[in-house]
Design a protein around this motif. Structure first.
Motif, PDB file in Angstrom:
ATOM      1  N   GLU A  61      48.976  63.910  57.177  1.00  0.00           N
ATOM      2  CA  GLU A  61      47.792  63.223  56.626  1.00  0.00           C
ATOM      3  C   GLU A  61      47.096  62.812  57.884  1.00  0.00           C
ATOM      4  N   GLN A  62      47.767  62.585  58.978  1.00  0.00           N
ATOM      5  CA  GLN A  62      47.368  62.069  60.165  1.00  0.00           C
ATOM      6  C   GLN A  62      48.063  62.491  61.485  1.00  0.00           C
ATOM      7  N   GLY A  63      47.777  62.130  62.559  1.00  0.00           N
ATOM      8  CA  GLY A  63      48.590  62.411  63.773  1.00  0.00           C
ATOM      9  C   GLY A  63      48.343  63.984  63.948  1.00  0.00           C
ATOM     10  N   CYS A  64      49.451  64.224  65.171  1.00  0.00           N
ATOM     11  CA  CYS A  64      49.540  65.709  65.491  1.00  0.00           C
ATOM     12  C   CYS A  64      49.762  66.633  64.511  1.00  0.00           C
ATOM     13  N   ALA A  65      50.435  66.178  63.465  1.00  0.00           N
ATOM     14  CA  ALA A  65      51.028  66.972  62.254  1.00  0.00           C
ATOM     15  C   ALA A  65      49.762  67.451  61.714  1.00  0.00           C
ATOM     16  N   ALA A  66      48.861  66.556  61.534  1.00  0.00           N
ATOM     17  CA  ALA A  66      47.473  67.008  60.810  1.00  0.00           C
ATOM     18  C   ALA A  66      46.849  68.029  61.435  1.00  0.00           C
ATOM     19  N   VAL A  67      46.856  68.132  62.686  1.00  0.00           N
ATOM     20  CA  VAL A  67      46.198  69.315  63.607  1.00  0.00           C
ATOM     21  C   VAL A  67      47.101  70.280  63.602  1.00  0.00           C
ATOM     22  N   LEU A  68      48.378  70.069  63.709  1.00  0.00           N
ATOM     23  CA  LEU A  68      49.343  71.309  63.935  1.00  0.00           C
ATOM     24  C   LEU A  68      49.405  72.317  62.628  1.00  0.00           C
ATOM     25  N   GLN A  69      49.322  71.588  61.592  1.00  0.00           N
ATOM     26  CA  GLN A  69      49.528  72.243  60.391  1.00  0.00           C
ATOM     27  C   GLN A  69      48.476  73.561  59.945  1.00  0.00           C
ATOM     28  N   PRO A  70      47.290  73.154  60.159  1.00  0.00           N
ATOM     29  CA  PRO A  70      46.051  74.310  60.019  1.00  0.00           C
ATOM     30  C   PRO A  70      46.306  75.378  61.157  1.00  0.00           C
ATOM     31  N   VAL A  71      46.683  74.879  62.098  1.00  0.00           N
ATOM     32  CA  VAL A  71      46.983  75.701  63.350  1.00  0.00           C
ATOM     33  C   VAL A  71      48.205  76.920  63.223  1.00  0.00           C
ATOM     34  N   LEU A  72      49.153  76.194  62.705  1.00  0.00           N
ATOM     35  CA  LEU A  72      50.412  76.990  62.465  1.00  0.00           C
ATOM     36  C   LEU A  72      50.119  78.042  61.198  1.00  0.00           C
ATOM     37  N   THR A  73      49.386  77.341  60.187  1.00  0.00           N
ATOM     38  CA  THR A  73      49.029  78.218  59.096  1.00  0.00           C
ATOM     39  C   THR A  73      47.913  79.634  59.452  1.00  0.00           C
ATOM     40  N   THR A  74      47.311  79.290  60.282  1.00  0.00           N
ATOM     41  CA  THR A  74      46.447  80.238  61.223  1.00  0.00           C
ATOM     42  C   THR A  74      47.398  81.300  61.839  1.00  0.00           C
ATOM     43  N   VAL A  75      48.219  80.787  62.738  1.00  0.00           N
ATOM     44  CA  VAL A  75      48.923  81.726  63.432  1.00  0.00           C
ATOM     45  C   VAL A  75      49.769  82.690  62.590  1.00  0.00           C
ATOM     46  N   VAL A  76      50.221  82.157  61.459  1.00  0.00           N
ATOM     47  CA  VAL A  76      51.163  82.650  60.669  1.00  0.00           C
ATOM     48  C   VAL A  76      50.291  83.856  59.821  1.00  0.00           C
ATOM     49  N   SER A  77      49.026  83.304  59.329  1.00  0.00           N
ATOM     50  CA  SER A  77      48.464  84.370  58.254  1.00  0.00           C
ATOM     51  C   SER A  77      47.204  85.207  59.089  1.00  0.00           C
ATOM     52  N   ALA A  78      46.916  84.896  60.171  1.00  0.00           N
ATOM     53  CA  ALA A  78      45.665  85.583  60.669  1.00  0.00           C
ATOM     54  C   ALA A  78      45.689  85.901  62.078  1.00  0.00           C
ATOM     55  N   ALA A  79      46.634  85.434  62.880  1.00  0.00           N
ATOM     56  CA  ALA A  79      47.023  85.745  64.193  1.00  0.00           C
ATOM     57  C   ALA A  79      46.491  87.391  64.816  1.00  0.00           C
ATOM     58  N   HIS A  80      47.033  88.348  63.774  1.00  0.00           N
ATOM     59  CA  HIS A  80      47.049  89.736  64.108  1.00  0.00           C
ATOM     60  C   HIS A  80      45.504  90.113  64.201  1.00  0.00           C
TER      61      HIS A  80
END
Length: 331
Positions: free
Chosen positions: A152-171
């Motif tokens: 909901e807040q903090g670094c985890a709130a920023v990390l979560q969408p970056v992680l999802t992008t790296v997994v699903s769309a980095a290629h």
């Protein structure tokens, strides 16, 4: 990402064995035990993005156990960061038990035994980061192992969408863009872990006092290193520079000034010491971390009111003692 395994394409009697093998190749070797005696269904997508292993797992309810035997088969230390999409994950590791709900992040260490319980069908993204890629102390990382982070807040709130992008769309991105995503993810993860570690210290006065003592000991033991600085001290302790300065707000001296004061005290004692072999002023200054002789002479005079050579000529019993001078150096 390409699918590593779709159980719908495997005969029912071979599915569990195929799933074990696919998870062992795409993630790490583990034992998987389905909750149901019926046909096991799941989908596993996995790939490499730079130094990272990235996966999306969707499967029926099951439990996972990683033992010392499994670890011996894949000993490379990897830190797993999971993002729960649907369902729940119950993680048990390092004496901790935590439940990750949809939207949460959870962290575990593949070089230690762990247990994962998926009580219902679930979907999760998992990224495996080589331990060597993380600029984190063992103590900092240990504070995050076997824990979950709300997003909901903090670094985890920023990390979560970056992680999802790296997994699903980095290629879909160029090598340069992918490298930026990977570096950003690793940096965000490190910051998130550091923030948790610092928060635990802040809430425990005993731990905070112990850390201050440890910082002082680290400074004393590394005074001769010209690279000793607030940045290197913070890095060695697994905390941020910002938090290091906050720790010393009540100490009456900044970390940079403390380093300089301790160096000057060592130089003053050695200059005043009478011995058969007399090192040069420049050699003494260099031994205690001063690279520039002119700078050393300037700060020494500013602290003690005498040049290094004048101080040396007074001898161990002349003028102000080194101990008293050390107090002046912190003014």
């Amino acid at each position: 990402m390409s699918p590593v395994l779709l159980t719908s394409q495997i005969p029912e009697e071979q599915r569990l064995t195929s799933w074990h093998n696919a998870v062992g190749r795409g993630l790490v070797p583990v034992t998987v035990v389905p909750h149901s005696a019926g046909p096991f269904t799941g989908r596993l997508f996995t790939d490499h993005v730079g130094a990272l292993r990235v996966s999306t797992v969707e499967a029926d309810a099951h439990r996972i156990r990683r033992t010392k035997t499994h670890i011996a088969r894949s000993p490379e230390p990897l830190v797993a960061v999971g993002a729960q999409v649907t369902g729940r994950t119950v993680l048990v590791q390092a004496g901790r038990e935590v439940t990750a709900d949809p939207g949460d992040l959870f962290v575990y260490d593949t070089s230690r035994p762990y247990f994962l319980e998926r009580p219902e069908r679930f979907r999760a993204h998992v990224i495996l980061i080589p331990r060597r890629a993380l600029d984190l102390s063992d103590e900092s990382l240990d504070s995050a192992i076997g824990t979950a982070f709300g997003t909901e807040q903090g670094c985890a709130a920023v990390l979560q969408p970056v992680l999802t992008t790296v997994v699903s769309a980095a290629h879909q991105y160029s090598a340069t863009a992918t490298g930026g995503l990977v570096n950003g993810l690793v940096d965000l993860f490190s910051t998130m872990v550091t923030e948790r570690h610092e928060g635990l210290i802040e809430g425990d006065g005993t731990t905070r006092d112990h850390l201050v003592r440890r910082v002082r000991e680290h400074i004393d033991q590394n005074l001769g290193d010209p690279a000793l600085s607030p940045e290197s001290v913070a890095r060695a302790q697994g905390i941020s520079v910002r938090y290091l300065h906050r720790l010393f707000e009540d100490e009456g001296v900044t970390v940079g000034r403390l380093i300089q004061r301790c160096r000057l005290e060592r130089c003053a004692l050695e200059l005043a010491h009478r011995s058969r072999t007399v090192p040069t002023v420049a050699a003494i200054a260099q031994r205690w971390g001063f690279v520039n002789p002119a700078h050393f002479s300037r700060v020494f005079r500013g602290a003690y009111g005498l040049s290094p050579r004048e101080w040396r000529s007074m001898g161990p019993e002349g003028g102000v003692t080194a101990a008293a001078a050390g107090r002046h150096a912190g003014d």
